[in-house]
Enzyme design. Structure first.
Site, short mmCIF file in Angstrom:
data_model
loop_
_atom_site.label_atom_id
_atom_site.label_comp_id
_atom_site.label_asym_id
_atom_site.label_seq_id
_atom_site.Cartn_x
_atom_site.Cartn_y
_atom_site.Cartn_z
N GLY A 58 -1.83 2.20 -3.01
CA GLY A 58 -0.90 3.32 -3.12
C GLY A 58 0.54 2.85 -2.93
O GLY A 58 1.46 3.37 -3.55
N SER A 59 0.73 1.85 -2.08
CA SER A 59 2.08 1.30 -1.86
C SER A 59 2.62 0.72 -3.16
O SER A 59 3.80 0.90 -3.49
CB SER A 59 2.03 0.18 -0.81
OG SER A 59 1.48 0.66 0.39
N HIS A 191 -9.14 7.17 2.94
CA HIS A 191 -8.62 8.28 2.14
C HIS A 191 -9.74 9.12 1.50
O HIS A 191 -10.91 8.81 1.66
CB HIS A 191 -7.64 7.74 1.10
CG HIS A 191 -6.40 7.17 1.74
ND1 HIS A 191 -5.12 7.55 1.38
CD2 HIS A 191 -6.23 6.27 2.75
CE1 HIS A 191 -4.24 6.90 2.12
NE2 HIS A 191 -4.90 6.11 2.95
N HIS A 218 3.35 -8.56 -14.56
CA HIS A 218 4.29 -9.67 -14.80
C HIS A 218 5.49 -9.33 -15.68
O HIS A 218 6.33 -10.19 -15.92
CB HIS A 218 3.56 -10.88 -15.43
CG HIS A 218 2.32 -11.27 -14.72
ND1 HIS A 218 2.33 -12.02 -13.57
CD2 HIS A 218 1.02 -11.00 -14.99
CE1 HIS A 218 1.07 -12.21 -13.16
NE2 HIS A 218 0.26 -11.59 -13.99
N ARG A 222 2.05 -7.47 -23.55
CA ARG A 222 0.76 -7.39 -24.28
C ARG A 222 0.00 -6.08 -24.08
O ARG A 222 -0.84 -5.75 -24.90
CB ARG A 222 -0.11 -8.59 -23.96
CG ARG A 222 -0.61 -8.66 -22.54
CD ARG A 222 -1.67 -9.72 -22.40
NE ARG A 222 -1.11 -11.04 -22.11
CZ ARG A 222 -1.75 -11.97 -21.42
NH1 ARG A 222 -2.96 -11.75 -20.96
NH2 ARG A 222 -1.19 -13.14 -21.19
#
Ligand SMILES: Cc1ncc(COP(=O)(O)O)c(C=O)c1O
Length: 401
Positions: A58-59, A191, A218, A222
């Protein structure tokens, strides 16, 4: 063996979840692939949010939301120093992506009755630099979304819903996480559903979705629908390795995707069962005069149908919170603070922000007198709920100031 008779979390994985994970491991394709794609579609369809991108937490989903908001490919992007409103009662990684993206967090107090952002204080904190709201739905509950959306629309603010603690909760029959431009979810162990680690970011705009997908992997092109076009414009490059944006690697594994998907199918069932356990405990507490005198249990906000993450409560100032909590911990009931309490009190804040001069009295009160117990089981015996009640009564009596 767990030392608690009533822990925050019990083992969240069923045999059928683990069997699916083992099947994936045996295919030897662990890195992100078709199972992640399938879960993203399944998630979007049920939550009714158009574009969903799974992440490793979630972070990471929160980081992607803010990195998308400042991204140079975004037509309407936030600029360095723009202000973002955030409730003081928040998680660390609800906050840090704002600062890490060069934006300025402005802390808003919360409502003591529902623990969520206080709309009046929010309106007071608006300036002509306010551009977004990082809304945190606390432990399954939410604020008065009608008033919040009114402000959002009036001041043309971008809304990010940190729904990491509130998957499956609804406001006026719509899932939390469907009101903002972005919403984020967590599948961490404690959770509403769990894949051990995992998260999701949903958004409404295809352009944002494309930015998010690139940032997740990254910065390469693609995975994008415009990849062919980009490849044609960059014939001097190997088309599998065209870096179109800045980026991270925030991808989930296929293992997390199949476990999360298996649990997500039973979201409604989990919600029913866990809310029932909560109701049993809450009823016992409310029927007890002493508990009622010294403890305020958080209610659902009007029009909110929560999938409770835990049972948050605020002790009377007449009770020594730390003493009480230590005692009940020792006697088998695990507790924790409500999110991270008033986050402006955390030492990391001093390193990154100027002194916060404004007062946040309700967040302070929750910081000093609040805590929550979990909903670790999907069934509750009468014996255990009586025992929990007895432990509360006994220790409230001896924790009076
Ligand atoms: C409100 C909130 N936001 C974000 C997160 C981060 O989620 P994760 O642990 O999946 O990184 C949490 C974690 O519990 C949370 O409570």
């Amino acid at each position: 063996m767990n030392k608690y008779i009533y822990p925050l979390v019990d083992n969240p994985f069923r045999k059928k979840d683990l069997d699916k994970a083992i099947k994936v491991i045996k295919t030897r394709r662990i890195t992100m692939s078709t199972n992640v794609n399938a879960f993203e579609k399944q998630f979007s369809k049920k939550i009714n949010n158009k574009y969903s991108t799974m992440t490793n937490s979630g972070s990471s989903a929160n980081l992607l939301a803010f990195q998308c908001l400042i991204n140079p490919y975004r037509k309407k992007r936030l600029k360095r120093g723009d202000e973002v409103l955030i409730p003081a009662l928040c998680w660390s990684t609800s906050l840090w992506p704002i600062i890490q993206s060069g934006l300025k967090p402005i802390f808003v107090d919360v409502d003591i009755n529902n623990l969520n952002i206080n709309i009046n204080d929010m309106e007071r904190k608006l300036t002509n630099k306010t551009k977004a709201i990082m809304l945190v739905h606390v432990l399954g509950n939410c604020t008065n979304m009608k008033l919040l959306l009114k402000l959002k629309n009036k001041y043309n603010l971008t809304l990010i819903e940190d729904t990491c603690e509130s998957l499956g909760s609804k406001y006026k029959n719509n899932f939390l996480g469907t009101f903002g431009e972005f919403s984020t979810f967590s599948f961490y162990t404690s959770h509403q559903i769990s894949s051990g680690e995992g998260g999701m970011i949903s958004c409404k705009s295809k352009d944002d979705y494309e930015i998010i997908k690139s940032l997740r992997s990254h910065g390469w092109s693609r995975d994008l629908s415009i990849h062919d076009k980009i490849a044609k414009q960059n014939k001097h490059l190997d088309e599998k390795f065209i870096f179109y944006n800045s980026g991270y690697n925030l991808r989930p594994t296929e293992i997390s995707a199949v476990i999360a998907s298996s649990q997500f199918k039973d979201l409604n069932k989990f919600k029913k069962e866990k809310n029932l356990v909560r109701d049993q405990i809450v009823k016992k507490f409310r029927d007890n005069i002493l508990i009622n005198n010294y403890l305020k249990i958080t209610n659902a906000t009007k029009n909110c149908d929560p999938f409770w993450f835990g049972i948050p409560m605020i002790l009377s100032k007449k009770i020594n919170r730390n003493k009480f909590v230590n005692l009940i911990n020792k006697q088998g009931i695990e507790t924790r603070p409500i999110i991270s309490g008033n986050f402006t009190k955390q030492p990391a804040i001093k390193k990154y922000l100027k002194t916060i001069k404004y007062k946040l009295p309700n967040a302070d009160l929750i910081n000093e007198n609040g805590f929550f117990i979990g909903i670790p089981f999907n069934k509750m015996s009468n014996n255990l709920s009586n025992k929990i009640c007895d432990i509360f009564v006994k220790n409230l009596k001896i924790s009076k100031l």
